[in-house]
Design an enzyme around this catalytic site. Structure first.
Site, PDB file in Angstrom:
ATOM      1  N   ASP A 172      -2.154   5.197  -5.954  1.00  0.00           N
ATOM      2  CA  ASP A 172      -3.073   3.958  -5.298  1.00  0.00           C
ATOM      3  C   ASP A 172      -4.375   4.294  -4.634  1.00  0.00           C
ATOM      4  OD1 ASP A 172      -1.224   2.496  -6.395  1.00  0.00           O
ATOM      5  OD2 ASP A 172      -0.333   1.540  -4.740  1.00  0.00           O
ATOM      6  N   GLY A 173      -4.094   5.499  -3.814  1.00  0.00           N
ATOM      7  CA  GLY A 173      -5.313   6.165  -3.210  1.00  0.00           C
ATOM      8  C   GLY A 173      -6.562   6.452  -4.057  1.00  0.00           C
ATOM      9  N   ASN A 182      -8.148  -2.278   0.674  1.00  0.00           N
ATOM     10  CA  ASN A 182      -6.788  -2.541   1.226  1.00  0.00           C
ATOM     11  C   ASN A 182      -6.821  -3.039   2.793  1.00  0.00           C
ATOM     12  OD1 ASN A 182      -4.777  -1.780  -0.632  1.00  0.00           O
ATOM     13  ND2 ASN A 182      -4.112   0.142   0.158  1.00  0.00           N
ATOM     14  N   ASP A 210      -1.450   0.187  19.786  1.00  0.00           N
ATOM     15  CA  ASP A 210      -1.877   1.568  19.175  1.00  0.00           C
ATOM     16  C   ASP A 210      -3.045   1.223  18.369  1.00  0.00           C
ATOM     17  OD1 ASP A 210      -0.262   3.427  20.580  1.00  0.00           O
ATOM     18  OD2 ASP A 210       1.148   3.677  18.853  1.00  0.00           O
ATOM     19  N   THR A 214       0.943  -4.653   0.908  1.00  0.00           N
ATOM     20  CA  THR A 214       1.944  -3.865   0.306  1.00  0.00           C
ATOM     21  C   THR A 214       2.051  -2.428   1.096  1.00  0.00           C
ATOM     22  OG1 THR A 214       0.875  -3.452  -1.663  1.00  0.00           O
ATOM     23  CG2 THR A 214       2.600  -5.304  -1.429  1.00  0.00           C
ATOM     24  N   GLY A 215       0.849  -2.152   1.824  1.00  0.00           N
ATOM     25  CA  GLY A 215       0.307  -0.907   2.551  1.00  0.00           C
ATOM     26  C   GLY A 215       0.698  -0.591   3.984  1.00  0.00           C
ATOM     27  N   TYR A 216      -0.180  -0.209   4.678  1.00  0.00           N
ATOM     28  CA  TYR A 216       0.163   0.026   5.919  1.00  0.00           C
ATOM     29  C   TYR A 216       0.548  -1.225   6.663  1.00  0.00           C
ATOM     30  CZ  TYR A 216      -1.433   2.343  10.612  1.00  0.00           C
ATOM     31  OH  TYR A 216      -1.406   2.922  11.510  1.00  0.00           O
ATOM     32  N   SER A 217      -0.095  -2.124   6.430  1.00  0.00           N
ATOM     33  CA  SER A 217       0.206  -3.529   7.045  1.00  0.00           C
ATOM     34  C   SER A 217       1.847  -3.895   6.792  1.00  0.00           C
ATOM     35  CB  SER A 217      -0.406  -4.912   6.404  1.00  0.00           C
ATOM     36  OG  SER A 217      -0.037  -5.928   7.258  1.00  0.00           O
ATOM     37  N   ALA A 247       2.239  -1.349  16.904  1.00  0.00           N
ATOM     38  CA  ALA A 247       3.110  -0.841  17.945  1.00  0.00           C
ATOM     39  C   ALA A 247       2.558  -1.550  19.234  1.00  0.00           C
ATOM     40  CB  ALA A 247       3.101   0.734  18.079  1.00  0.00           C
TER      41      ALA A 247
END
Length: 294
Positions: A74-75, A149, A179, A190-193, A214
């Site tokens: 994906d990247g 993204n 953070d 569907t990634g970092y989130s 966080a």
């Protein structure tokens, strides 16, 4: 047919995938144009020997191209999008990575899926992108100021949290003590989130997600907003700078700079094959419906 190829080389795992793709297209007399750095790697590894035309910038890609094939994960597709930009060239991803929400063509069915692409038996999934502007201007951001993204702000050289004042269409929303903060597209949901507790959105939803990373104010939760919203961020903290990332591109921004995030006027066209729709990918990758008791 004219096809652009961009990729990542992962040693032995990728070698047979790359060879299958080139054999298929050459057998079907497809005109191939390869990203310059990728082609140098292929020559060095002796995966291909034939001479090919190359591209090295988004300026080299235009309406004469029928499709861009991304070889990697994906990247790699996110980087491919920086070449396609607003040209409208559809992207199809051949998965040589791990998870693969975007890179849906698996190595077991390359020929089958590429034949469908050749016959144009596919649909287009239009993906929303986000743009970013900073005040004062940050040259690294201004040069390539969009993300497919997410756009993320996060702490840099400290373990202390940062404060992110957030405004939606000029109205104050909240000061996140955290953070960092993620502004995600449906594609990025569907990634970092997702890993930070955000919801999954289907690609066609006209929404964005604001997800704190966080947060110390524990009642702060992910928020879904319409994609026409203009998001404004003012970040402060103990250090002089913080990090801003647009997908995989990261830069440093000074405290109290104002960041403005909004939807871009163009979208990225992702090729979708009927056998590998978003919902099927979601079930498979997130193991929905799997039960170890069965």
């Amino acid at each position: 047919m004219k096809v652009a190829i961009f990729g990542q080389y992962y040693q032995n795992d990728t070698r047979p995938i790359i060879r299958d793709i080139f054999v298929f297209f050459n057998a079907n007399n497809v005109e191939l144009v390869i990203e310059e750095k990728f082609l140098k790697i292929l020559y060095a590894e002796e995966i291909v020997k034939k001479e090919y035309k190359t591209f090295s910038s988004y300026k080299d890609l235009n309406h004469t191209f029928d499709v861009l094939v991304s070889i990697g994960g994906d990247g790699t597709i996110l980087r491919a999008a920086t070449f396609v930009r607003d040209s409208g060239i559809p992207i199809i991803g051949v998965n040589a990575g791990r998870l693969g929400f975007l890179a849906k063509v698996q190595k077991e069915n390359i020929d089958t899926f590429l034949q469908l692409v050749l016959e144009k038996k596919y649909s287009i999934s239009k993906r929303t992108l986000l743009s970013l502007k900073s005040n004062p201007k940050n040259l690294e951001i201004e040069d390539l100021n969009f993300a497919m993204n997410e756009i993320t702000v996060s702490r840099k050289d400290t373990t202390s949290m940062i404060t992110i004042e957030t405004y939606l269409n000029g109205e104050y929303l909240n000061s996140y003590w955290a953070d960092g903060l993620i502004i995600s597209t449906p594609t990025g949901s569907t990634g970092y989130s997702l890993s930070c507790g955000g919801p999954v959105l289907t690609p066609d939803v006209k929404s964005l997600v604001i997800t704190p990373i966080a947060p110390h104010n524990l009642n702060a939760r992910p928020l879904v907003i319409t994609d026409t919203t203009i998001v404004e961020l003012r970040v402060s903290g103990r250090e002089e700078n913080y990090l801003v990332s647009l997908d995989s591109r990261i830069t440093s921004v000074s405290n109290n700079a104002v960041l403005t995030i909004k939807k871009t006027p163009f979208k990225i066209n992702m090729i979708e094959i009927e056998e590998e729709t978003f919902l099927k990918t979601l079930r498979k990758k997130l193991l929905w419906g799997e039960d170890k008791r069965n």
